[in-house]
Design an enzyme around this catalytic site. Structure first.
Site, PDB file in Angstrom:
ATOM      1  N   THR A 179       0.917  -1.231  -0.111  1.00  0.00           N
ATOM      2  CA  THR A 179      -0.026  -0.042   0.124  1.00  0.00           C
ATOM      3  C   THR A 179       0.761   1.127   0.040  1.00  0.00           C
ATOM      4  OG1 THR A 179       0.025  -0.122   2.513  1.00  0.00           O
ATOM      5  CG2 THR A 179      -1.477  -1.112   1.179  1.00  0.00           C
ATOM      6  N   GLU A 324      -5.798  -3.465  -1.756  1.00  0.00           N
ATOM      7  CA  GLU A 324      -6.443  -4.217  -1.790  1.00  0.00           C
ATOM      8  C   GLU A 324      -7.634  -4.652  -2.032  1.00  0.00           C
ATOM      9  OE1 GLU A 324      -5.131  -1.729   1.918  1.00  0.00           O
ATOM     10  OE2 GLU A 324      -6.105  -1.783   0.065  1.00  0.00           O
ATOM     11  N   LYS A 433     -14.403  17.030  11.563  1.00  0.00           N
ATOM     12  CA  LYS A 433     -15.591  16.956  12.594  1.00  0.00           C
ATOM     13  C   LYS A 433     -16.076  18.078  13.084  1.00  0.00           C
ATOM     14  CE  LYS A 433     -18.664  14.421  15.565  1.00  0.00           C
ATOM     15  NZ  LYS A 433     -17.944  12.836  16.077  1.00  0.00           N
ATOM     16  N   TRP A 438     -20.115  16.262  10.207  1.00  0.00           N
ATOM     17  CA  TRP A 438     -18.886  16.225   9.097  1.00  0.00           C
ATOM     18  C   TRP A 438     -18.593  17.189   7.926  1.00  0.00           C
ATOM     19  CZ3 TRP A 438     -15.936  13.048  11.669  1.00  0.00           C
ATOM     20  CH2 TRP A 438     -15.885  12.044  11.793  1.00  0.00           C
TER      21      TRP A 438
END
Length: 536
Positions: A179, A324, A433, A438
């Site tokens: 990754t 992934e 936040k 959000w």
């Protein structure tokens, strides 16, 4: 029939031997040969790897640009049962050293111009298990201090084509891709022969990138990152002409290859297509053969999708995936019943989304209790995936908590639409936040990059004593422009943001830091913010 790499390689060797594979080399030269040449040389490399007396499950790394030789390794390494480990050439020496050690590489195939990076990685302690380095090009091997250094061409030249087909078990590991490390140290995703073959079918399909024998594919995305989104495997499987661009990318070189080689399908990250659009506009170049380009790695600005359609007549199709997921997870193709919709509605409901999950990939969007949220186009939730080519764990069993009951917790926050599309709202750690509500940094970035004064934008959270967090707009000005905060705020209001969501602060940057795969590096941006919320 085992779903292993020989199913793809054998088909190409039998049915597509006359089709071209082209590599644009540094300096402007072009290497050109056929699938027949490629298959013969890949078999010679298979024999050469056996001659190095490696175990059948040994890990073989590649530190290389996109090229025909890299393609040979894509098939030759797993063809002998060994594991292909693609190494990110944009890592620092210390990072590269850690990844090589973590993967357990015993052989590395490296382009000649990348040998200094490998030498530096060795100095950082990263080549402890490496026995051989094969140089993919011309260099003075006596002047480089690396173990078992030998010319790739010299090594394979003593062998003949005709390597016997091996029926490896389809669940055998085929490759490792680490990754990008945007949320911690890089972790190794392990691909099997079965997952790679199934992924190739998914990429070639009309619901994927849409590749067939009549196509010419050019993967701008690096071969070290998610197997170039699976394009080399898919194109080889269907016998599409392939074009590679070795060495550093320039829009002019990319355009030249697209035009002269009649490229029909290409794929890359948004920054590539932003620069490419500027080049097309400046030169007035037309690319009549280019059927569509696929954009992934980050959400492209809505204005960019619209610009390619309106100004160049080229569909820019958004895709989503992760290391992934091998990496293809979804593609934003419009549905048949949408074909008569006006451009704005089509962009809202399909083109501006991350897409429809690829057949073979399942998607679940969940709230904090683990319950599925409604697919109403508004409700955000944590994105989980599973599927035929989604990994079920990391190398060495790391981060087991991300894998539960066959599902992988992606770390993305997503919204599902009534039409079945998903939209990536943000990475979990990139959400802002503010006052208990959000704010999506991804949505705000895409809107900001639609402003004429903005070339690039990244939005990160800064601390706020009253609201907990507030958005900071980090902006790279467009050439000759001077962005003003109030103008950007008005622009965001016109793009659906509430007034309470608007940033009160803006930082002008010469460039936004990027990861080794070309994404905005928000981790680096956050690290550079002091306790007062000011960029150092």
């Amino acid at each position: 029939m085992n779903l292993n790499i020989w199913a793809l390689f054998g088909h190409a060797a039998r049915h597509h031997r006359e089709v071209e594979i082209v590599t644009g080399l540094p300096g402007g030269a072009v290497h050109r040969y056929t699938y027949g040449d490629f298959c013969d040389r890949a078999e010679m490399l298979m024999a050469a790897l056996d001659g190095l007396e490696l175990a059948e499950d040994a890990v073989v790394g590649t530190l290389a640009w996109n090229s025909h030789r890299h393609l040979e390794a894509y098939f030759a390494v797993p063809g002998t049962g060994r594991v292909l480990h693609t190494l990110n050439l944009r890592l620092s020496p210390a990072e590269l050293a850690r990844v090589i050690e973590h993967g357990g590489d015993e052989v590395i195939l490296a382009d000649a111009d990348l040998l200094p990076l490998l030498v530096a990685a060795k100095a950082a302690g990263g080549l402890g298990r490496v026995r051989h380095v094969l140089v993919l090009g011309d260099t003075d091997t006596d002047a480089v201090d690396l173990p078992g250094l030998v010319s790739y061409e010299d090594l394979i030249a003593v062998h003949e084509p005709g390597y016997p087909r091996r029926e490896w078990d389809e669940h055998r590991p085929l490759g490792i891709c680490h990754t990008s490390g945007t949320t911690g140290d890089p972790k190794g995703a392990v691909y099997t022969h079965r997952s790679t073959v199934l992924h190739a079918f998914g990429v070639a399909a009309g619901s994927g990138l849409g590749l067939g024998p009549g196509d010419c594919g050019l993967a701008v995305v690096p071969m070290f990152h998610g197997n170039a989104w699976g394009m080399p495997y898919a194109a080889t499987m269907v016998g599409a002409k392939q074009v590679f661009l070795a060495g550093p990318l320039t829009p002019a070189r990319l355009a030249e290859l697209m035009l002269t080689e009649e490229v029909t399908v290409s794929a890359g990250v948004p920054t590539v297509w932003l620069d490419f659009a500027e080049h097309l506009t400046a030169t007035g170049l037309s690319l009549p053969d280019l059927r569509h380009v696929v954009c992934g790695g980050a959400r492209p600005p809505r204005s960019l999708v619209d610009r390619y359609r309106r100004e160049f007549g080229i569909p820019l199709v958004q895709a989503w995936g992760m290391t992934e997921t091998s990496p293809l997870g979804s593609v934003a193709w419009p549905k048949h019943h949408m074909r008569h919709w006006d451009d704005e509605r089509l962009l809202d409901e399909a083109g501006a989304q991350a897409g429809i999950a690829s057949p073979g990939v399942e998607v679940s969007i969940r709230d904090g209790r683990g319950e599925e949220v409604p697919w109403d186009g508004r409700t955000m939730g944590a994105l989980h995936v599973r599927g035929m080519w989604v990994v079920d764990g990391y190398l060495h069993g790391e981060a087991p908590g991300q894998f539960t009951d066959g599902w992988f917790a992606t770390g993305d926050v997503a919204v599902g639409s009534p039409y079945g599309y998903i939209r990536i709202a943000d990475r979990t750690k990139d959400l802002i936040k503010s006052g208990g509500e959000w704010i999506s940094s991804v949505d705000m970035e895409a809107a900001l990059m639609g402003h004429p004064d903005v070339a690039e934008a990244a939005v990160v959270a800064i601390p706020d004593p009253r609201w907990q967090e507030r958005p900071l707009a980090c902006v790279v000005p467009a050439p000759g422009r001077e962005p003003r905060l109030e103008s950007l705020r008005e622009h965001l209001l016109g793009n659906g943001f509430a007034r309470w969501q608007l940033p009160e602060r803006m930082e002008l940057l010469e460039a936004i830091p990027r990861t080794g795969v070309g994404k905005f590096d928000k981790k680096a941006l956050r690290t550079s913010i002091d306790e007062k919320g000011t960029l150092r």
